[in-house]
Design an enzyme around this catalytic site. Structure first.
Site, PDB file in Angstrom:
ATOM      1  N   GLY A 194       0.826  -1.220   0.000  1.00  0.00           N
ATOM      2  CA  GLY A 194       0.000   0.000   0.000  1.00  0.00           C
ATOM      3  C   GLY A 194       0.849   1.255   0.000  1.00  0.00           C
ATOM      4  O   GLY A 194       0.416   2.312   0.481  1.00  0.00           O
ATOM      5  N   SER A 253      -8.368  -0.746  12.177  1.00  0.00           N
ATOM      6  CA  SER A 253      -9.140   0.495  12.040  1.00  0.00           C
ATOM      7  C   SER A 253     -10.183   0.664  13.137  1.00  0.00           C
ATOM      8  O   SER A 253     -10.798  -0.309  13.593  1.00  0.00           O
ATOM      9  CB  SER A 253      -9.858   0.466  10.684  1.00  0.00           C
ATOM     10  OG  SER A 253     -10.848   1.460  10.631  1.00  0.00           O
ATOM     11  N   GLU A 269     -12.980   1.585  12.542  1.00  0.00           N
ATOM     12  CA  GLU A 269     -14.252   1.098  11.977  1.00  0.00           C
ATOM     13  C   GLU A 269     -14.691  -0.196  12.656  1.00  0.00           C
ATOM     14  O   GLU A 269     -15.871  -0.533  12.615  1.00  0.00           O
ATOM     15  CB  GLU A 269     -14.102   0.843  10.474  1.00  0.00           C
ATOM     16  CG  GLU A 269     -14.277   2.072   9.619  1.00  0.00           C
ATOM     17  CD  GLU A 269     -15.753   2.413   9.385  1.00  0.00           C
ATOM     18  OE1 GLU A 269     -16.076   3.613   9.412  1.00  0.00           O
ATOM     19  OE2 GLU A 269     -16.577   1.500   9.189  1.00  0.00           O
ATOM     20  N   TYR A 328     -16.434  -3.385   5.188  1.00  0.00           N
ATOM     21  CA  TYR A 328     -15.047  -2.979   5.451  1.00  0.00           C
ATOM     22  C   TYR A 328     -14.702  -3.210   6.918  1.00  0.00           C
ATOM     23  O   TYR A 328     -13.645  -3.790   7.233  1.00  0.00           O
ATOM     24  CB  TYR A 328     -14.860  -1.495   5.076  1.00  0.00           C
ATOM     25  CG  TYR A 328     -13.552  -0.905   5.553  1.00  0.00           C
ATOM     26  CD1 TYR A 328     -12.369  -1.093   4.840  1.00  0.00           C
ATOM     27  CD2 TYR A 328     -13.487  -0.153   6.736  1.00  0.00           C
ATOM     28  CE1 TYR A 328     -11.170  -0.558   5.284  1.00  0.00           C
ATOM     29  CE2 TYR A 328     -12.294   0.389   7.180  1.00  0.00           C
ATOM     30  CZ  TYR A 328     -11.142   0.191   6.460  1.00  0.00           C
ATOM     31  OH  TYR A 328      -9.951   0.725   6.902  1.00  0.00           O
TER      32      TYR A 328
HETATM   33  P1  NAP Z   1      -5.436   4.327   0.764  1.00  0.00           P
HETATM   34  O1  NAP Z   1      -4.920   5.708   0.512  1.00  0.00           O
HETATM   35  O2  NAP Z   1      -6.775   3.925   0.220  1.00  0.00           O
HETATM   36  O3  NAP Z   1      -4.329   3.299   0.207  1.00  0.00           O
HETATM   37  C1  NAP Z   1      -4.628   1.923   0.032  1.00  0.00           C
HETATM   38  C2  NAP Z   1      -3.429   1.243  -0.615  1.00  0.00           C
HETATM   39  O4  NAP Z   1      -3.725  -0.158  -0.786  1.00  0.00           O
HETATM   40  C3  NAP Z   1      -3.058   1.784  -2.007  1.00  0.00           C
HETATM   41  O5  NAP Z   1      -1.655   1.829  -2.108  1.00  0.00           O
HETATM   42  C4  NAP Z   1      -3.629   0.711  -2.934  1.00  0.00           C
HETATM   43  O6  NAP Z   1      -2.967   0.642  -4.172  1.00  0.00           O
HETATM   44  C5  NAP Z   1      -3.321  -0.534  -2.107  1.00  0.00           C
HETATM   45  N1  NAP Z   1      -4.085  -1.714  -2.561  1.00  0.00           N
HETATM   46  C6  NAP Z   1      -5.423  -1.849  -2.613  1.00  0.00           C
HETATM   47  N2  NAP Z   1      -5.741  -3.068  -3.081  1.00  0.00           N
HETATM   48  C7  NAP Z   1      -4.583  -3.739  -3.332  1.00  0.00           C
HETATM   49  C8  NAP Z   1      -4.244  -5.026  -3.827  1.00  0.00           C
HETATM   50  N3  NAP Z   1      -5.182  -5.908  -4.194  1.00  0.00           N
HETATM   51  N4  NAP Z   1      -2.932  -5.373  -3.941  1.00  0.00           N
HETATM   52  C9  NAP Z   1      -1.974  -4.486  -3.612  1.00  0.00           C
HETATM   53  N5  NAP Z   1      -2.226  -3.239  -3.131  1.00  0.00           N
HETATM   54  C10 NAP Z   1      -3.510  -2.864  -3.001  1.00  0.00           C
HETATM   55  O7  NAP Z   1      -5.476   4.027   2.330  1.00  0.00           O
HETATM   56  P2  NAP Z   1      -4.736   4.805   3.552  1.00  0.00           P
HETATM   57  O8  NAP Z   1      -5.625   5.880   4.032  1.00  0.00           O
HETATM   58  O9  NAP Z   1      -3.328   5.071   3.181  1.00  0.00           O
HETATM   59  O10 NAP Z   1      -4.786   3.673   4.662  1.00  0.00           O
HETATM   60  C11 NAP Z   1      -3.751   2.698   4.791  1.00  0.00           C
HETATM   61  C12 NAP Z   1      -4.297   1.496   5.538  1.00  0.00           C
HETATM   62  O11 NAP Z   1      -4.763   1.901   6.820  1.00  0.00           O
HETATM   63  C13 NAP Z   1      -5.483   0.818   4.857  1.00  0.00           C
HETATM   64  O12 NAP Z   1      -5.382  -0.569   5.148  1.00  0.00           O
HETATM   65  C14 NAP Z   1      -6.696   1.404   5.574  1.00  0.00           C
HETATM   66  O13 NAP Z   1      -7.785   0.524   5.508  1.00  0.00           O
HETATM   67  C15 NAP Z   1      -6.138   1.545   6.989  1.00  0.00           C
HETATM   68  N6  NAP Z   1      -6.723   2.592   7.825  1.00  0.00           N
HETATM   69  C16 NAP Z   1      -6.802   3.874   7.355  1.00  0.00           C
HETATM   70  C17 NAP Z   1      -7.297   4.879   8.185  1.00  0.00           C
HETATM   71  C18 NAP Z   1      -7.393   6.305   7.711  1.00  0.00           C
HETATM   72  O14 NAP Z   1      -8.143   7.090   8.347  1.00  0.00           O
HETATM   73  N7  NAP Z   1      -6.660   6.699   6.684  1.00  0.00           N
HETATM   74  C19 NAP Z   1      -7.706   4.561   9.490  1.00  0.00           C
HETATM   75  C20 NAP Z   1      -7.587   3.238   9.931  1.00  0.00           C
HETATM   76  C21 NAP Z   1      -7.063   2.258   9.095  1.00  0.00           C
HETATM   77  P3  NAP Z   1      -3.473   1.459  -5.479  1.00  0.00           P
HETATM   78  O15 NAP Z   1      -2.763   2.783  -5.432  1.00  0.00           O
HETATM   79  O16 NAP Z   1      -3.025   0.571  -6.583  1.00  0.00           O
HETATM   80  O17 NAP Z   1      -4.967   1.604  -5.375  1.00  0.00           O
HETATM   81  O1  G4F Z   2     -14.252  10.235   5.279  1.00  0.00           O
HETATM   82  P1  G4F Z   2     -15.081   9.035   5.380  1.00  0.00           P
HETATM   83  O2  G4F Z   2     -15.485   8.360   4.102  1.00  0.00           O
HETATM   84  O3  G4F Z   2     -14.312   8.035   6.360  1.00  0.00           O
HETATM   85  P2  G4F Z   2     -14.792   6.771   7.216  1.00  0.00           P
HETATM   86  O4  G4F Z   2     -15.977   6.110   6.631  1.00  0.00           O
HETATM   87  O5  G4F Z   2     -14.880   7.199   8.645  1.00  0.00           O
HETATM   88  O6  G4F Z   2     -13.568   5.757   7.004  1.00  0.00           O
HETATM   89  C1  G4F Z   2     -12.206   6.206   7.074  1.00  0.00           C
HETATM   90  O7  G4F Z   2     -11.749   6.083   8.397  1.00  0.00           O
HETATM   91  C2  G4F Z   2     -11.667   4.719   8.887  1.00  0.00           C
HETATM   92  C3  G4F Z   2     -11.157   4.794  10.334  1.00  0.00           C
HETATM   93  O8  G4F Z   2     -12.261   4.875  11.211  1.00  0.00           O
HETATM   94  C4  G4F Z   2     -10.710   3.953   7.996  1.00  0.00           C
HETATM   95  F1  G4F Z   2     -10.566   2.694   8.475  1.00  0.00           F
HETATM   96  C5  G4F Z   2     -11.262   3.927   6.576  1.00  0.00           C
HETATM   97  O9  G4F Z   2     -10.333   3.237   5.729  1.00  0.00           O
HETATM   98  C6  G4F Z   2     -11.396   5.368   6.090  1.00  0.00           C
HETATM   99  O10 G4F Z   2     -10.090   5.917   5.974  1.00  0.00           O
HETATM  100  O11 G4F Z   2     -16.458   9.360   6.171  1.00  0.00           O
HETATM  101  C7  G4F Z   2     -16.461   9.981   7.444  1.00  0.00           C
HETATM  102  C8  G4F Z   2     -17.893  10.365   7.819  1.00  0.00           C
HETATM  103  C9  G4F Z   2     -18.909   9.227   7.642  1.00  0.00           C
HETATM  104  O12 G4F Z   2     -19.737   9.186   8.791  1.00  0.00           O
HETATM  105  C10 G4F Z   2     -19.733   9.627   6.442  1.00  0.00           C
HETATM  106  O13 G4F Z   2     -21.096   9.196   6.479  1.00  0.00           O
HETATM  107  O14 G4F Z   2     -18.314  11.414   6.929  1.00  0.00           O
HETATM  108  C11 G4F Z   2     -19.650  11.151   6.536  1.00  0.00           C
HETATM  109  N1  G4F Z   2     -19.908  11.832   5.262  1.00  0.00           N
HETATM  110  C12 G4F Z   2     -20.829  12.811   5.067  1.00  0.00           C
HETATM  111  N2  G4F Z   2     -20.838  13.179   3.787  1.00  0.00           N
HETATM  112  C13 G4F Z   2     -19.290  11.579   4.091  1.00  0.00           C
HETATM  113  C14 G4F Z   2     -19.887  12.432   3.154  1.00  0.00           C
HETATM  114  N3  G4F Z   2     -18.300  10.718   3.754  1.00  0.00           N
HETATM  115  C15 G4F Z   2     -17.875  10.710   2.467  1.00  0.00           C
HETATM  116  N4  G4F Z   2     -16.876   9.881   2.117  1.00  0.00           N
HETATM  117  N5  G4F Z   2     -18.442  11.530   1.506  1.00  0.00           N
HETATM  118  C16 G4F Z   2     -19.450  12.405   1.804  1.00  0.00           C
HETATM  119  O15 G4F Z   2     -19.956  13.130   0.924  1.00  0.00           O
END
Ligand code: NAP
Ligand code: G4F
Length: 324
Positions: free
Chosen positions: A9, A124, A126, A148
């Site tokens: 990733g 996460s 989530e 998810y």
């Molecule tokens: P992101 O920007 O969506 O990045 C996801 C990465 O996974 C990208 O590099 C994507 O590659 C790669 N990927 C997806 N499917 C794949 C596959 N089949 N094989 C190889 N690589 C693949 O996510 P992020 O925000 O950096 O988050 C990183 C991790 O933390 C994720 O696991 C996410 O679920 C978790 N997480 C995120 C948050 C948050 O708030 N950001 C919070 C809790 C947990 P491509 O560029 O090719 O799509």
């Molecule tokens: O930004 P979101 O899409 O993030 P969400 O669903 O909280 O998930 C992110 O955080 C997780 C950690 O808790 C990660 F694991 C996950 O990979 C991801 O990075 O939505 C945040 C909130 C939700 O409650 C959604 O219903 O914003 C609300 N929302 C309101 N309007 C919206 C929108 N979300 C999105 N994406 N787009 C809207 O227009």
């Protein structure tokens, strides 16, 4: 010799911050990327000459085993996943393959190739879903509210299981929402800051959102990758909640972002019920006390400063694009 790390990733938000962080610590950084017909890798373009990229896929067990055999890393950070919650409702099976079984595939490769590898799993908040306690910590029961979230709960427990069954140094970081100027534009924070920049510069006239009342604990991705690294430097593997301890609504986020460019948000924002989720998580707020005491980690950037930084970055980028 420089320690060697492999990031799955690496093209995502966290992968790009973690790669920079590890390079600064003197690591040799390798990244796993999947094949695509157009390789943009835009978040890591400036690092391309300092890192080594390898093709493999979370769906393909042999490709991950071969990757570990070729790289022989000391640390593996498993950040790859299908990470967008709404997509998980549309593609629940694919999300399960990537986000749940993908973890087992990486752990199996670690077990077979070199069980002394230190493994980090991107779990996460989530998983807490319909929250059973406030704030949520490592002992709070999970109640996922999306495919998810359910897939991440599997990824968390299989990580614990490989630690307990095979003695693998496997840590699960339960990270609450974290964002940055590198956040994907489909997530609400970046969707809002990008729209605010475009509206201010006359390139867009409205912003369509879903649930404004949802509450989230938002931190800065640049600080959260430090916590991942700290977990893998411990004497014993463990699981940690990483969060700010504060929650804010989507409405507050919108007000703050528009106010930063001197605009009232109300004339620009409309609500589309299509953007509401089949099951919503109304509130999330983490307690990172264990990370503070055992990792010496704590966040420093405030929510307002984080959103202002994102709006400023989007304004600069949109202005550049409009001038081209
Ligand atoms: P992101 O920007 O969506 O990045 C996801 C990465 O996974 C990208 O590099 C994507 O590659 C790669 N990927 C997806 N499917 C794949 C596959 N089949 N094989 C190889 N690589 C693949 O996510 P992020 O925000 O950096 O988050 C990183 C991790 O933390 C994720 O696991 C996410 O679920 C978790 N997480 C995120 C948050 C948050 O708030 N950001 C919070 C809790 C947990 P491509 O560029 O090719 O799509
Ligand atoms: O930004 P979101 O899409 O993030 P969400 O669903 O909280 O998930 C992110 O955080 C997780 C950690 O808790 C990660 F694991 C996950 O990979 C991801 O990075 O939505 C945040 C909130 C939700 O409650 C959604 O219903 O914003 C609300 N929302 C309101 N309007 C919206 C929108 N979300 C999105 N994406 N787009 C809207 O227009």
């Amino acid at each position: 010799m420089a320690p060697r790390a492999l990031i799955t990733g690496i093209t995502g938000q966290d992968g790009a911050y973690l790669a920079r962080f590890l390079l600064e610590k003197g690591y040799e950084v390798h990244g796993m990327v999947r094949r695509s017909s157009t390789e943009t890798f835009e978040r890591i373009n400036d690092l391309r000459h300092r890192i080594t990229l390898h093709q493999a896929d979370l769906l393909d067990q042999l490709s991950i085993i071969t990757l570990l055999q070729n790289v022989r890393p000391r640390e593996v950070y498993n950040l790859a996943a299908q990470s967008f919650v709404p997509t998980s409702f549309l593609q629940p099976l694919l999300t399960g393959e990537f986000t749940a079984l993908g973890v087992t595939r990486v752990l199996e490769a670690v077990r077979l190739v070199d069980p002394s590898i230190r493994f980090y799993q991107a779990s996460s908040s989530e998983m807490f879903g319909k929250v059973q306690r406030e704030p949520q910590d490592e002992q709070t029961p999970f109640w996922p509210r999306s495919p998810y979230g359910a897939a991440k709960a599997y990824g968390h427990w299989i990580t614990v299981n490989y630690r307990e069954s095979y003695g693998i140094f496997a840590c699960s970081g339960i990270l609450f929402n974290h964002t940055s100027p590198l956040r994907g534009k489909e997530f609400v924070t970046r969707k809002v800051t990008d729209a605010v920049a475009r509206i201010k510069l006359g390139a867009q006239d409205k912003l369509v959102l879903g649930n404004l009342e949802a509450l989230r604990d938002w931190g800065f991705a640049g600080e959260y990758v430090d916590a991942m690294w700290r977990m893998l430097q411990l004497d014993h593997p463990d699981d940690f909640v990483i969060a700010t301890g504060e929650k804010h609504s989507v409405r507050e986020l919108v007000e703050l972002a528009f106010a930063h460019v001197g605009l009232d948000w109300r004339p620009y924002v409309t609500i589309d019920p299509e953007l509401f989720r089949p099951a919503e998580i109304n509130t999330l707020r983490g307690d990172a006390g264990k990370a503070r005491s055992q990792l010496g980690w704590q966040p420093t950037l405030s929510f307002a400063d984080l959103i202002h930084m994102m709006v400023d970055a989007d304004r600069e980028r949109v202005a550049r694009e409009l001038a081209e």
